[in-house]
Design an enzyme around this catalytic site. Structure first.
Site, PDB file in Angstrom:
ATOM      1  N   ASP A  86     -26.273 -14.904  -3.174  1.00  0.00           N
ATOM      2  CA  ASP A  86     -25.107 -14.698  -2.336  1.00  0.00           C
ATOM      3  C   ASP A  86     -25.556 -13.946  -1.090  1.00  0.00           C
ATOM      4  O   ASP A  86     -26.219 -12.908  -1.192  1.00  0.00           O
ATOM      5  CB  ASP A  86     -24.061 -13.881  -3.100  1.00  0.00           C
ATOM      6  CG  ASP A  86     -22.649 -14.338  -2.806  1.00  0.00           C
ATOM      7  OD1 ASP A  86     -22.301 -14.413  -1.614  1.00  0.00           O
ATOM      8  OD2 ASP A  86     -21.898 -14.601  -3.764  1.00  0.00           O
ATOM      9  N   ASP A  91     -21.296 -15.857   2.210  1.00  0.00           N
ATOM     10  CA  ASP A  91     -19.971 -15.251   2.067  1.00  0.00           C
ATOM     11  C   ASP A  91     -19.197 -15.257   3.395  1.00  0.00           C
ATOM     12  O   ASP A  91     -19.752 -14.846   4.424  1.00  0.00           O
ATOM     13  CB  ASP A  91     -20.156 -13.799   1.590  1.00  0.00           C
ATOM     14  CG  ASP A  91     -18.864 -13.152   1.157  1.00  0.00           C
ATOM     15  OD1 ASP A  91     -18.264 -13.606   0.178  1.00  0.00           O
ATOM     16  OD2 ASP A  91     -18.449 -12.162   1.808  1.00  0.00           O
ATOM     17  N   GLU A 126     -19.214 -20.285   2.355  1.00  0.00           N
ATOM     18  CA  GLU A 126     -17.852 -19.986   1.890  1.00  0.00           C
ATOM     19  C   GLU A 126     -17.008 -19.872   3.149  1.00  0.00           C
ATOM     20  O   GLU A 126     -17.226 -18.988   3.977  1.00  0.00           O
ATOM     21  CB  GLU A 126     -17.810 -18.688   1.090  1.00  0.00           C
ATOM     22  CG  GLU A 126     -16.494 -18.539   0.348  1.00  0.00           C
ATOM     23  CD  GLU A 126     -15.869 -17.160   0.444  1.00  0.00           C
ATOM     24  OE1 GLU A 126     -14.955 -16.883  -0.344  1.00  0.00           O
ATOM     25  OE2 GLU A 126     -16.260 -16.361   1.309  1.00  0.00           O
ATOM     26  N   HIS A 179     -14.978 -16.710  -8.622  1.00  0.00           N
ATOM     27  CA  HIS A 179     -14.674 -15.333  -9.031  1.00  0.00           C
ATOM     28  C   HIS A 179     -13.514 -14.733  -8.249  1.00  0.00           C
ATOM     29  O   HIS A 179     -13.182 -13.565  -8.449  1.00  0.00           O
ATOM     30  CB  HIS A 179     -15.920 -14.476  -8.822  1.00  0.00           C
ATOM     31  CG  HIS A 179     -16.285 -14.373  -7.364  1.00  0.00           C
ATOM     32  ND1 HIS A 179     -16.684 -15.471  -6.626  1.00  0.00           N
ATOM     33  CD2 HIS A 179     -16.275 -13.338  -6.500  1.00  0.00           C
ATOM     34  CE1 HIS A 179     -16.896 -15.100  -5.380  1.00  0.00           C
ATOM     35  NE2 HIS A 179     -16.658 -13.810  -5.270  1.00  0.00           N
ATOM     36  N   ASP A 180     -12.919 -15.489  -7.326  1.00  0.00           N
ATOM     37  CA  ASP A 180     -11.826 -14.977  -6.492  1.00  0.00           C
ATOM     38  C   ASP A 180     -10.476 -15.581  -6.848  1.00  0.00           C
ATOM     39  O   ASP A 180      -9.508 -15.377  -6.107  1.00  0.00           O
ATOM     40  CB  ASP A 180     -12.094 -15.296  -5.012  1.00  0.00           C
ATOM     41  CG  ASP A 180     -13.233 -14.474  -4.433  1.00  0.00           C
ATOM     42  OD1 ASP A 180     -13.490 -13.363  -4.946  1.00  0.00           O
ATOM     43  OD2 ASP A 180     -13.851 -14.944  -3.469  1.00  0.00           O
TER      44      ASP A 180
HETATM   45  O1  ISL Z   1      -9.461 -15.155   3.340  1.00  0.00           O
HETATM   46  C1  ISL Z   1      -8.914 -14.794   2.343  1.00  0.00           C
HETATM   47  C2  ISL Z   1      -7.478 -14.881   2.234  1.00  0.00           C
HETATM   48  O2  ISL Z   1      -6.974 -15.880   3.040  1.00  0.00           O
HETATM   49  C3  ISL Z   1      -9.644 -14.253   1.198  1.00  0.00           C
HETATM   50  O3  ISL Z   1      -9.257 -14.901   0.034  1.00  0.00           O
HETATM   51  C4  ISL Z   1     -11.126 -14.458   1.418  1.00  0.00           C
HETATM   52  O4  ISL Z   1     -11.356 -15.803   1.609  1.00  0.00           O
HETATM   53  C5  ISL Z   1     -11.930 -14.153   0.266  1.00  0.00           C
HETATM   54  O5  ISL Z   1     -11.543 -12.950  -0.285  1.00  0.00           O
HETATM   55  C6  ISL Z   1     -13.377 -14.065   0.722  1.00  0.00           C
HETATM   56  O6  ISL Z   1     -14.154 -13.922  -0.387  1.00  0.00           O
HETATM   57  C7  ISL Z   1     -15.463 -13.473  -0.292  1.00  0.00           C
HETATM   58  O7  ISL Z   1     -15.616 -12.342   0.530  1.00  0.00           O
HETATM   59  C8  ISL Z   1     -14.968 -11.151   0.106  1.00  0.00           C
HETATM   60  C9  ISL Z   1     -15.189 -10.842  -1.362  1.00  0.00           C
HETATM   61  O8  ISL Z   1     -14.284  -9.857  -1.778  1.00  0.00           O
HETATM   62  C10 ISL Z   1     -15.032 -12.066  -2.234  1.00  0.00           C
HETATM   63  O9  ISL Z   1     -15.322 -11.765  -3.574  1.00  0.00           O
HETATM   64  C11 ISL Z   1     -15.934 -13.106  -1.677  1.00  0.00           C
HETATM   65  O10 ISL Z   1     -15.992 -14.272  -2.463  1.00  0.00           O
HETATM   66  C12 ISL Z   1     -15.519 -10.052   0.944  1.00  0.00           C
HETATM   67  O11 ISL Z   1     -16.912 -10.034   0.858  1.00  0.00           O
END
Ligand code: ISL
Ligand code: CA
Length: 549
Positions: free
Chosen positions: A99, A200, A258, A329-330
């Site tokens: 990541d 990310d 991502e 994981h989100d």
């Molecule tokens: O953009 C969002 C809402 O519209 C969030 O959902 C965002 O896309 C997401 O949280 C991004 O995720 C990634 O970066 C974050 C981290 O907390 C997540 O776990 C990761 O997957 C910050 O690094």
């Protein structure tokens, strides 16, 4: 393009290390724990692993707040453990991607510490530090984790930008030394033998110059203000090309971005094989039925999943390659969103496996998906660990909601649903730990766990294994074209075909109601998620047939 590549043929598996396998009883998953489970992954048929962050971090956002990019988080192990993990994967013919979290660092990263200590010194421009008054942030941007995106540093009389938690400070990519430092760090990991990266929130790195105010109307619609000033920023393509040219290309490294909010057309601009930016991106439009956000308690309509995926199969084209995923994981578990009635759990789990493993694109399986995991039974705000959930809860209370109503929102959308311990067997805590897990699971592991499911040929796990092997044995499932042949309400059927192999047809009932489907004449059955029967397709029934030439 249609040129073969390892990452097009791969079946990826996402590991959330904190919750995968604890090896020393401290309740936290770790690298030796992952090493102990490599045979499990190989048995399942996995050929590439994406590790969520394992770097040194104060864990305000569970490792997505990095303090040192070149050190392993102490709870997870050592660099020697990392090298063993890398070698263990490679020895089994599996790739390893890491990541890459470079939109922001922890506020405890030395770069930020130095920037704060001397804002006009060499690190002052690494971040977005702005002078001002303690009651007036530099603009109206909001954080994804509640409140303003600006944090006030009283000692320095400076504001600092954080799109995520106040301990995740955004890096200033317009400052060339930041890009140098990132490329240097990325090359260091690539020289250490990793095969690529998941990047990310990589589409957020280019903030529009001057940090213009966000449109309040868009903010109201999205729930976050300012996004349109950085989710596809003016210099994004430039920065990605630089990273590709200086780091990925010289190492033949793979990249998947991502990219929240990007959609199909911008995905093409970020991944076209003629553009030299990224290999693939995750398009998050798949995750919610239009008109809904993650916190809504609603039924995800599988007809939408069909429409979304069929659109990509039809229109993504031959210069792009889709990243197929339904969990990470989100997000809460997809089975719970599609239909939480337990009588349909196994059928839906297998249906999702059929979809993800028979379409064109590269499947990414999130840990536990192969066991048919569902959302956890949380009862109390104290059951949650995620900074986003906890902030959301307090934001809702502050807005006048009752504790019960706020809890209901968390139960619908919390990221912690995906982060409960991986269930391995029927021993306490599913064999994840001999201690107390950092995030409590529930009793679900007693029935649904790796050990039990591997022993059962009709389990969700056995479906995943079977379909992964099927995909690996049939190139038409990887590279073939997809012809949709049935798109009635609650139905989906498509045929994968190419010039060299017998076609394969998939038939799916997307609903809990019986559905009449037309079985292909002369087809031979490759998979079904119910025991043999005549008549209409049962609830969420899915079948795969090989067609005569
Ligand atoms: O953009 C969002 C809402 O519209 C969030 O959902 C965002 O896309 C997401 O949280 C991004 O995720 C990634 O970066 C974050 C981290 O907390 C997540 O776990 C990761 O997957 C910050 O690094
Ligand atoms: Ca541990």
């Amino acid at each position: 393009s249609m040129l073969p590549a390892w990452w097009k043929e791969a079946v990826f598996y996402q590991i959330y290390p904190r919750s995968f396998q604890d090896s020393n009883g401290d309740g936290i998953g770790d690298l030796p724990g992952i090493i102990d489970r490599l045979d499990y992954l190989q048995e399942l048929g996995i050929t590439a692993v994406w590790l969520s962050p394992i770097y040194d971090s104060p864990n305000d956002d569970m490792g997505y707040d990095i303090r040192n990019y070149q050190k392993i988080m102490a709870e997870f192990g050592t660099m020697a453990d990392f090298d063993r993990l890398r070698d263990g994967l490679h020895a089994r013919g599996m790739k390893l991607i890491m990541d890459l979290v470079v939109n922001h660092t922890s506020d405890e990263h030395p770069w930020f510490q130095k920037a704060l200590a001397d804002p006009s010194g060499p690190f002052g421009q690494y971040y977005f530090l702005r002078p001002g008054q303690p009651d007036t942030p530099p603009n109206n941007w909001t954080s994804f984790f509640s409140g303003s995106a600006w944090r006030w540093f009283p000692e320095q009389q400076l504001w600092g930008l954080h799109l995520f938690s106040p301990k995740q400070m955004d890096l200033n990519w317009s400052y060339p030394p930041v890009r140098d430092a990132v490329c240097h760090m990325v090359n260091w990991w690539l020289d250490r033998g990793v095969d690529g990266f998941r990047l990310d929130v990589i589409n957020y790195i280019a903030k529009n110059p001057g940090l213009p105010a966000g449109d309040p109307l868009i903010g109201q619609l999205m729930g976050f203000t300012g996004v349109e000033e950085y989710f596809y920023g003016r210099h994004l393509h430039e920065y990605l090309r630089e990273l590709q040219e200086r780091s990925f290309t010289p190492h033949h490294a793979f990249s998947v971005g991502e990219t929240p909010g990007i959609g199909m057309q911008m995905s093409k601009l970020l991944t076209g094989d003629y553009r030299h930016e990224l290999d693939m991106v995750f398009d998050f439009d798949v995750l919610e039925t239009p008109g809904h956000v993650r916190w809504d308690d609603y039924r995800y309509d599988l007809n939408y999943l069909r429409d979304y995926l069929a659109d990509y199969q039809d229109h993504y084209g031959s210069h792009y390659w889709q990243a197929l995923f339904i969990e990470n994981h989100d997000n809460p578990r997809m089975i719970s969103k599609a239909n939480p009635d337990p009588q349909y759990r196994i059928a839906i789990a297998k249906l999702l496996a059929v979809i993800e493993l028979t379409l064109r694109g590269t499947p990414f399986i999130f840990q536990g998906q192969e066991l048919g995991r569902v959302n956890a039974q949380f009862h109390n705000i104290r059951d949650f660990q995620d900074v986003e959930s906890i902030n959301k809860y307090h934001e809702l209370l502050a807005a006048g909601q009752t504790e019960q109503a706020a809890l209901a929102v968390l139960l619908a959308g919390s990221r912690d649903h995906a982060r409960t311990p991986m269930p391995w067997d029927t021993t306490p805590h599913g064999g994840f730990t001999t201690g107390t897990p950092w995030l409590a699971g529930d009793d679900d592991y007693r029935q649904y766990n790796a050990y039990s499911e591997m022993a059962n040929p009709r389990s969700v796990w056995s479906t995943y294994r079977h379909l992964i092997k099927l995909r690996q044995a049939n190139p038409v499932l990887v590279y073939g074209a997809t012809d949709t042949v049935d798109r009635r309400r609650n139905a989906w059927s498509y045929i994968r075909r190419d010039d060299d192999h017998q076609p394969i047809q998939v038939l799916i009932n997307l609903s809990a109601r019986q559905k009449r489907m037309t079985i292909p004449a002369g087809g031979s059955l490759l998979y079904r998620n119910y025991p043999a029967h005549d008549g209409r397709f049962k609830a969420y029934e899915a079948r795969v047939y090989r067609l005569p030439e």
